[in-house]
Write a protein that holds these residues in place. Structure first.
Motif, PDB file in Angstrom:
ATOM      1  N   GLU A 116      -6.717   6.776   8.424  1.00 57.11           N
ATOM      2  CA  GLU A 116      -6.253   5.411   9.225  1.00 57.11           C
ATOM      3  C   GLU A 116      -7.047   4.282   8.793  1.00 57.11           C
ATOM      4  O   GLU A 116      -8.321   4.072   8.567  1.00 57.11           O
ATOM      5  CB  GLU A 116      -6.510   5.722  10.733  1.00 57.11           C
ATOM      6  N   ALA A 117      -6.261   3.077   8.747  1.00 56.46           N
ATOM      7  CA  ALA A 117      -7.075   1.874   8.203  1.00 56.46           C
ATOM      8  C   ALA A 117      -6.414   0.688   9.064  1.00 56.46           C
ATOM      9  O   ALA A 117      -5.402   0.786   9.754  1.00 56.46           O
ATOM     10  CB  ALA A 117      -6.802   1.689   6.824  1.00 56.46           C
ATOM     11  N   ASP A 118      -7.120  -0.318   9.191  1.00 52.87           N
ATOM     12  CA  ASP A 118      -7.010  -1.422  10.085  1.00 52.87           C
ATOM     13  C   ASP A 118      -5.861  -2.347   9.278  1.00 52.87           C
ATOM     14  O   ASP A 118      -5.754  -2.064   8.157  1.00 52.87           O
ATOM     15  CB  ASP A 118      -8.269  -2.315  10.074  1.00 52.87           C
ATOM     16  N   ARG A 119      -4.941  -2.765   9.974  1.00 46.27           N
ATOM     17  CA  ARG A 119      -3.846  -3.535   9.554  1.00 46.27           C
ATOM     18  C   ARG A 119      -4.675  -4.779   9.090  1.00 46.27           C
ATOM     19  O   ARG A 119      -5.202  -5.609   9.689  1.00 46.27           O
ATOM     20  CB  ARG A 119      -3.050  -4.004  10.775  1.00 46.27           C
ATOM     21  N   PRO A 120      -4.422  -5.227   7.786  1.00 42.50           N
ATOM     22  CA  PRO A 120      -5.046  -6.113   7.084  1.00 42.50           C
ATOM     23  C   PRO A 120      -4.254  -7.527   7.578  1.00 42.50           C
ATOM     24  O   PRO A 120      -3.072  -7.657   8.085  1.00 42.50           O
ATOM     25  CB  PRO A 120      -4.967  -6.271   5.576  1.00 42.50           C
ATOM     26  N   GLY A 121      -4.829  -8.770   7.563  1.00 41.23           N
ATOM     27  CA  GLY A 121      -4.635 -10.054   7.853  1.00 41.23           C
ATOM     28  C   GLY A 121      -4.254 -10.784   6.731  1.00 41.23           C
ATOM     29  O   GLY A 121      -5.188 -10.874   5.649  1.00 41.23           O
ATOM     30  N   PRO A 122      -3.167 -11.734   6.478  1.00 50.88           N
ATOM     31  CA  PRO A 122      -3.146 -12.333   5.151  1.00 50.88           C
ATOM     32  C   PRO A 122      -3.895 -13.631   5.090  1.00 50.88           C
ATOM     33  O   PRO A 122      -4.179 -14.511   6.116  1.00 50.88           O
ATOM     34  CB  PRO A 122      -1.664 -12.780   5.289  1.00 50.88           C
ATOM     35  N   GLY A 123      -4.711 -13.833   3.891  1.00 43.97           N
ATOM     36  CA  GLY A 123      -5.351 -14.893   3.514  1.00 43.97           C
ATOM     37  C   GLY A 123      -4.627 -16.017   3.178  1.00 43.97           C
ATOM     38  O   GLY A 123      -3.388 -15.801   3.073  1.00 43.97           O
ATOM     39  N   PRO A 124      -5.094 -17.168   2.663  1.00 40.20           N
ATOM     40  CA  PRO A 124      -4.106 -18.152   2.174  1.00 40.20           C
ATOM     41  C   PRO A 124      -3.582 -17.911   0.823  1.00 40.20           C
ATOM     42  O   PRO A 124      -4.216 -17.080   0.133  1.00 40.20           O
ATOM     43  CB  PRO A 124      -5.267 -19.192   1.716  1.00 40.20           C
ATOM     44  N   GLY A 125      -2.323 -18.114   0.885  1.00 40.71           N
ATOM     45  CA  GLY A 125      -1.599 -17.643  -0.481  1.00 40.71           C
ATOM     46  C   GLY A 125      -1.273 -16.334  -0.309  1.00 40.71           C
ATOM     47  O   GLY A 125      -0.703 -15.850  -1.436  1.00 40.71           O
ATOM     48  N   GLU A 126      -1.308 -15.622   0.679  1.00 41.01           N
ATOM     49  CA  GLU A 126      -0.917 -14.146   0.668  1.00 41.01           C
ATOM     50  C   GLU A 126      -0.012 -14.074   1.781  1.00 41.01           C
ATOM     51  O   GLU A 126       0.110 -14.799   2.684  1.00 41.01           O
ATOM     52  CB  GLU A 126      -2.108 -13.381   1.341  1.00 41.01           C
ATOM     53  N   VAL A 127       1.014 -12.766   1.407  1.00 42.63           N
ATOM     54  CA  VAL A 127       1.704 -12.365   2.642  1.00 42.63           C
ATOM     55  C   VAL A 127       1.567 -10.937   3.028  1.00 42.63           C
ATOM     56  O   VAL A 127       0.950 -10.111   1.898  1.00 42.63           O
ATOM     57  CB  VAL A 127       3.263 -12.396   2.262  1.00 42.63           C
ATOM     58  N   LEU A 128       1.619 -10.781   4.352  1.00 41.06           N
ATOM     59  CA  LEU A 128       1.397  -9.268   4.553  1.00 41.06           C
ATOM     60  C   LEU A 128       2.797  -8.535   4.693  1.00 41.06           C
ATOM     61  O   LEU A 128       3.812  -9.141   5.320  1.00 41.06           O
ATOM     62  CB  LEU A 128       0.881  -9.093   6.338  1.00 41.06           C
ATOM     63  N   VAL A 129       2.970  -7.329   3.931  1.00 41.88           N
ATOM     64  CA  VAL A 129       4.268  -6.746   4.072  1.00 41.88           C
ATOM     65  C   VAL A 129       4.284  -5.341   4.755  1.00 41.88           C
ATOM     66  O   VAL A 129       3.163  -4.498   4.447  1.00 41.88           O
ATOM     67  CB  VAL A 129       4.531  -6.371   2.582  1.00 41.88           C
ATOM     68  N   ALA A 130       5.176  -5.090   5.294  1.00 44.15           N
ATOM     69  CA  ALA A 130       5.454  -3.473   5.871  1.00 44.15           C
ATOM     70  C   ALA A 130       5.863  -2.980   4.695  1.00 44.15           C
ATOM     71  O   ALA A 130       7.093  -3.337   4.486  1.00 44.15           O
ATOM     72  CB  ALA A 130       6.145  -3.515   7.331  1.00 44.15           C
ATOM     73  N   ALA A 154       9.463 -16.047   3.931  1.00 45.49           N
ATOM     74  CA  ALA A 154       9.143 -16.007   5.509  1.00 45.49           C
ATOM     75  C   ALA A 154       9.257 -14.487   6.055  1.00 45.49           C
ATOM     76  O   ALA A 154       9.775 -13.666   5.524  1.00 45.49           O
ATOM     77  CB  ALA A 154      10.472 -16.618   6.197  1.00 45.49           C
ATOM     78  N   VAL A 155       8.819 -14.691   7.399  1.00 47.20           N
ATOM     79  CA  VAL A 155       8.785 -13.248   8.147  1.00 47.20           C
ATOM     80  C   VAL A 155      10.009 -12.773   8.327  1.00 47.20           C
ATOM     81  O   VAL A 155      11.037 -13.557   8.342  1.00 47.20           O
ATOM     82  CB  VAL A 155       8.345 -13.620   9.371  1.00 47.20           C
ATOM     83  N   GLY A 156      10.120 -11.471   7.691  1.00 46.36           N
ATOM     84  CA  GLY A 156      11.361 -10.747   7.747  1.00 46.36           C
ATOM     85  C   GLY A 156      12.158 -10.603   6.408  1.00 46.36           C
ATOM     86  O   GLY A 156      13.076  -9.902   6.180  1.00 46.36           O
ATOM     87  N   ASP A 157      11.572 -11.339   5.340  1.00 51.88           N
ATOM     88  CA  ASP A 157      12.109 -11.407   4.092  1.00 51.88           C
ATOM     89  C   ASP A 157      11.858  -9.924   3.287  1.00 51.88           C
ATOM     90  O   ASP A 157      10.610  -9.495   3.652  1.00 51.88           O
ATOM     91  CB  ASP A 157      11.701 -12.571   3.413  1.00 51.88           C
ATOM     92  N   ALA A 158      12.867  -9.412   2.714  1.00 49.94           N
ATOM     93  CA  ALA A 158      12.714  -8.268   1.764  1.00 49.94           C
ATOM     94  C   ALA A 158      12.122  -8.775   0.574  1.00 49.94           C
ATOM     95  O   ALA A 158      12.572  -9.787  -0.230  1.00 49.94           O
ATOM     96  CB  ALA A 158      13.839  -7.636   1.553  1.00 49.94           C
ATOM     97  N   VAL A 159      10.833  -8.096  -0.004  1.00 47.63           N
ATOM     98  CA  VAL A 159      10.346  -8.782  -1.116  1.00 47.63           C
ATOM     99  C   VAL A 159       9.554  -7.665  -2.000  1.00 47.63           C
ATOM    100  O   VAL A 159       9.498  -6.260  -1.364  1.00 47.63           O
ATOM    101  CB  VAL A 159       9.117  -9.604  -0.747  1.00 47.63           C
ATOM    102  N   PHE A 160       9.211  -7.912  -3.068  1.00 47.53           N
ATOM    103  CA  PHE A 160       8.484  -7.053  -3.751  1.00 47.53           C
ATOM    104  C   PHE A 160       7.239  -7.584  -4.587  1.00 47.53           C
ATOM    105  O   PHE A 160       7.746  -8.869  -4.978  1.00 47.53           O
ATOM    106  CB  PHE A 160       9.409  -5.906  -4.777  1.00 47.53           C
ATOM    107  N   GLY A 161       6.371  -7.076  -5.049  1.00 44.50           N
ATOM    108  CA  GLY A 161       5.456  -7.718  -5.954  1.00 44.50           C
ATOM    109  C   GLY A 161       4.168  -6.815  -6.307  1.00 44.50           C
ATOM    110  O   GLY A 161       4.056  -5.665  -5.636  1.00 44.50           O
ATOM    111  N   ASN A 162       3.149  -7.388  -6.797  1.00 42.74           N
ATOM    112  CA  ASN A 162       1.830  -6.682  -6.852  1.00 42.74           C
ATOM    113  C   ASN A 162       1.000  -6.862  -5.688  1.00 42.74           C
ATOM    114  O   ASN A 162       1.220  -7.864  -4.992  1.00 42.74           O
ATOM    115  CB  ASN A 162       1.105  -7.287  -8.017  1.00 42.74           C
ATOM    116  N   THR A 163       0.140  -6.194  -5.644  1.00 45.29           N
ATOM    117  CA  THR A 163      -0.841  -5.981  -4.364  1.00 45.29           C
ATOM    118  C   THR A 163      -1.914  -6.534  -4.521  1.00 45.29           C
ATOM    119  O   THR A 163      -2.727  -6.808  -5.706  1.00 45.29           O
ATOM    120  CB  THR A 163      -0.938  -4.739  -3.890  1.00 45.29           C
ATOM    121  N   VAL A 164      -2.886  -7.099  -3.343  1.00 43.77           N
ATOM    122  CA  VAL A 164      -4.194  -7.845  -3.429  1.00 43.77           C
ATOM    123  C   VAL A 164      -5.150  -6.817  -3.635  1.00 43.77           C
ATOM    124  O   VAL A 164      -6.063  -6.527  -4.469  1.00 43.77           O
ATOM    125  CB  VAL A 164      -4.426  -8.464  -2.082  1.00 43.77           C
ATOM    126  N   ALA A 165      -4.792  -5.280  -2.920  1.00 43.16           N
ATOM    127  CA  ALA A 165      -6.152  -4.345  -2.735  1.00 43.16           C
ATOM    128  C   ALA A 165      -5.199  -3.256  -2.257  1.00 43.16           C
ATOM    129  O   ALA A 165      -5.659  -2.632  -1.399  1.00 43.16           O
ATOM    130  CB  ALA A 165      -6.982  -4.751  -1.776  1.00 43.16           C
TER     131      ALA A 165
END
Length: 308
Positions: free
Chosen positions: A20-34, A85-96
């Protein structure tokens, strides 16, 4: 709490755990994705052993989440993020890490997922397909030229063969006999891997090859280099820079930007690139998914499907 698949220290599979892990928060220039899906790549288990990409920090915080590519739906955006924007379907490389219910992505390496692209297929693109695209573009071979791809049965190799074909190149794929049908289904001429590779390539392609995209390194890279008149047309994503530079070649130069992700997505939607997601696993079986890739027997791409 959200779940994530991690390694708790450098080592082997014994270091892995679903936690179990804390839900991360996005920093500047980042997006949080479900996260809906996460791609599995050889670099994932290599990082568990302590491997670092060129230029990557030698420090890592444990537990560290596995994974380098995901697709999903944006939950939050950080400061300075435009165009997503929130709700957009996206894909990409991860921060961590991406083997998780939530992941952070840098907006610079995040792209909108086209409606015609599934979440599993999208998750298979940022590492393998983008690496393949960058390498084929780097070689800059003219239409009609012949490209030899070693390791053509894997995620990067199968994408490189297809992208080469989409750009009008003739593709020759080196892979095991067990992957012959798969490589030929991609539109490539198959050459079996193993000792005396160069002799078999010369027999199969008497007029020679114009470029080599290596994904294996070692003796395979060295032998493939002998097939080229111009050593500058030798690139690798399977060996360290010094190993290929002594042969006159270079490492694949990664663009790591949204434009490349957009382009490989367009190739998929147009039918010219198939990520070949051959098997999917739930997050609870992430270890089994990773073993499939680590054992070297995976054909195409392995993807973890996540329900956040």
């Amino acid at each position: 709490m959200p779940k994530a698949y991690v390694f708790t220290r450098y080592g082997g599979p014994e270091t892995e755990a679903l936690v179990e892990a804390d839900r991360p928060g996005p920093g500047p220039g980042e997006v949080l994705v479900a996260v809906r899906a996460a791609g599995v790549n050889p670099v994932d288990w290599k990082q568990r052993t302590g491997y670092r990409r060129p230029g990557e920090s030698d420090t890592r915080t444990f537990p560290a989440v596995f994974g380098n590519e995901v697709s999903g739906v944006v939950e939050e955006i950080g400061a300075g993020v435009d165009g997503i924007a929130v709700g957009d379907a996206v894909f990409g490389n991860t921060v961590a890490g991406g083997y998780a219910e939530y992941a952070l992505l840098p907006v610079t390496v995040t792209a909108h997922k086209p409606a015609g692209l599934s979440f599993p297929d999208a998750a298979a693109l940022p590492v393998a397909a983008a690496t393949a695209y960058d390498g084929v573009r780097q070689l800059d071979l003219p239409a009609g030229a012949t490209l030899l791809v070693t390791g053509a049965g894997g995620g990067v190799g199968s994408a490189a063969v297809q992208i080469a074909r989409a750009l009008g190149l003739r593709a020759v794929g080196v892979a095991s006999e067990g992957k012959k049908d798969f490589v030929e289904s991609l539109g490539a001429l198959h050459v079996p891997s193993g000792p005396d590779l160069a002799a078999r390539v010369r027999a199969a392609v008497p007029d020679g090859v114009d470029g080599v995209y290596d994904l294996i390194g070692g003796d395979v890279l060295a032998e493939a280099a002998t097939l080229l008149d111009d050593p500058a047309k030798l690139i690798t994503a399977g060996a360290p820079a010094p190993e290929v530079e002594k042969l006159g070649g270079a490492r694949v130069e990664r663009a790591r930007n949204s434009a490349v992700l957009d382009e490989v997505a367009r190739l998929v939607v147009s039918g010219r690139l198939d990520p070949h997601v051959t098997r999917t696993f739930p997050l609870e079986q992430a270890g089994e998914a990773l073993r499939t890739v680590e054992d070297g027997h995976a054909r195409g791409k392995i993807v973890i499907e996540v329900t956040a």
